[in-house]
Design a protein around this motif. Sequence first.
Motif: not given
Lengths: 422, 283
Positions: A167, A222, A236
Motif C-alpha cells: 500500500v 494498493a 492492483s
Amino acid sequence: MKSTRHTWRVAALGLLGATGLLAATAQAQGLDLRLDRLSVEVGALPDHPAADGLARASAAVSAKGASGDWSYALGARMDAASQSGSQHFDRVRLDYTENYLRWQNEQWQVTGGTQNVMWGRVDEISPIDRLSRTDLTHAMIDRLPERRRAVPAIRAESFGDKSKLDVVWLPVFEEAVMPHDRSVWHPVDTVNGRILGIGSLPALVGAQIRRADVDGSGGAGARWTLEGAGFDYGVSLQRARSSQPYYRVLPGATVVLQAVHPISTVLGAEFETEAAGATWRAEMAWSSDNPLTTTGLQYRTARGLAWVVGAEFFPGDSETRVTLQLAGQRIHTAEAVLDRTRMTYLTGEVAHPFAQGRWRADLRFSLGLNDRDNYVNPRLAYTGIDQHELFMAAHLFGGAANTLGGFYRRNDALTVGWQAKF
Amino acid sequence: MNRTPFNPMPTPSVAPRRTLLQGGLVVLTASAWPRWARAADDGLALARRVHERPDGQDVTSVVTMTLSQEGSNPRERKMLVYRANDAKGVVSTLIRFTAPADIQGTGLLTVDASDGGTDQWIYLPAMQRVRRVDANRQGGRFVNSDYYFEDLKDRKPAADTHRVVGREKVGDVLCDVLESVPVQADNSVYLKRLSWIDPKSLLPLRLDFFEKRADQPSKRLLITRREQVQGYWTVLDSTLSDLETRHQTRLQVDKALYDRRLPASLFTSRALADERQEREVRP
C-alpha cells in the motif's frame, strides 16, 4: 509548488550531508556510505537542424544503515547535460534518490520518505507502473530503471507466506523530471509547432509552456501479489496522478500549453508464468481518465485500456536473451481527437554476451504495428573490467508525424560512453 | 552425478550403517550377473551413494568465483550460497552476490520441489523487482562462468544411465570412474559425463563433460582441496576449465557452515528482494 519540490531536494541533500558527518563520527550499525555510480556519455546528432552534439554526466551517492528493526537510506544524484549547436544549453541538476526511514518485522515493513516504487512485471512499458516518477530527460533512450526516479511516499508492505500486500500513499505530488526546454528530447517543439503524440500544430509556434496542478497529493495505490507453483499473479487499484505531463492547449493571442497531470483510477492485473521454454509476463490496466485534445483544441479525458503480453527466452538454450512484448492501448472516445486512440507496438531486446561475457551486443527496438513508428537502438558494450562498462550506441527513429518515432525522427544519435558502479 | 562445488557436497565421516549394508548387498547380488549388467548396477548404486550421502539439513557457504583466461585480467565474484532441505523433500537455494559492485545485491532463488518441478526467481537491484525466470534452462553460462545453469541443478541419478568403467588415480587417490549418459538426450546439454569418484569422501575429484563429441570432453572440473567440515566432506577449492577456450572458473569456498537451522523465511521472494532479511543469517 516549486518551493515544495525545492524543499524535498534541500531536505534530501541536507540529510545526505548529515549522513556524511555521521559516517565520519559515529559507529552506527551497518552504515554504508558510498559513491554509487558515475557515468559520462557524449554523442552526435547528425540529422538535427538545431543541435549537433550532446553530452551528459551523472553521479549518485548514498548512505544506508540499520539498527534493530529500523533502517534508513540517504541519497542524492547530480546530472549535468549539455547540448551544442544553435539550440545550445547547459544544465546541472541535483535530485534526491532514496531517503527513507524504515521499520520492519517478520510480517510488516513500513517506509516513509523518498523511495523507488516500481510496480509491474514487464519490460519497457508497464501499464500498472503509475506511482513512480518518470525521468523524461532523454525520452525513452535510457533503459527502464534509468527512466524511473524515487518519489516521496509512505508505504506499508505486508508479507504472507506466498503473498504480499503493498500500500503506497504519495503525500506530495512530484512531476516527471523533464528535459531542458531547449533539449531535442523535450516533448514540445515550439520552434516548429510540434507536440509529441499529436504531431504538427502550427498554432504552437512560439507557444508558452506553463506548469499547472503540481500541488497536492500524488495519489495512492494498493497492490496484492501472490506466488504460486509455476504461476505468479497480482491485482492492483490506484488513484494516482501521472507524473508525465499532458499539454493542454489554451488558445489565445499567444497560445499557452499548460502541463497538466490528470488523476486517474487504474485497475490493474498482472501475471507471470513459465511455459514452452519461455517466461511469460502480462499486464492489463483499465484507467478512468486519459487526457485527450479534440480537433477543436478542447481538453477531455476518457476511459482507456492498456495491455502488454511479453516473453523472455534464450533461443537454442544459449546465452542470448530475447525479450519481446506486444503492447496495446485503446482510449474510448466518441469525439474527434488529435491524439492517437489505438496503438499497438512490438517492443523487445536481444542481448548477446560474447567473449566469455567481456563484450555484449544489444539491440532494443520498438515497432508500431498500426502506425509507422520505429525506434531501434543497437549497442555494443565492453564489460571486461568489473564494475565498468564502455559502450557505443546508436538511436534511430522514424515514423508518422504523430508518433514517437516520427516526433524524434531528426534525433538519430550516435553515442559513446562509460559508466561505473561502486 | 552432477553436483558441483556450488552446493558444497558434504559426506559424513562415517557412512550410515544402512548405507553400508545396502552397498554390500548390491555387490553380492551383482557378482552373479553378466559383467555389463554388473557394471550398470554398480554404476547406479555408486551414483545413488554419491547423490544420497547426507549433507546436512542446511549449509551456508561463502564463495569466491574467479574467472580467468590467458591474456585477460581475472575477474572475481563473491557470493553467499544458502541451501536447505525441508521435511517434504523440497530443496531451496538462495544465491546472493556481494561483489563486484555492478552485480552486488543480485539474488537468485531456486525452489526444487520433491516432484521434480522447479521454480526460480531473480532479483535485480537496478530494477528493484523480483522476476520469475525460466528454471528449465540447461545451457547458458551462469554469470559468464564456465558453469551452465544445468551444472547448478541437483540432477537425480534416475536422469542418467550409469556405468562404472574402471578405476584410475586422481593425484594419489584411486577413484572409481563412473560414466553417466542421459536417459533422455534432450534433458541435458551433455552427451555424457565421466566422474572420478573418491570412494572415501564420495566426492568426484575430477569430472569430464562431453558436449559435442562422446570421445572428447569439452569441460573438466578438478577438485584441488576438500576437507571435512562439521563431519561433512566439503569441496573447498575447484576449477572448471573449458578445454577449448582455456577459460577457467575457480570456486573457493572461504567458509562453510552446516545445520544452522536456516529459517524458511530466508527462501522467500521477500528475502530475495530485501538483503537485510538475509544479512541476519550471514556468517
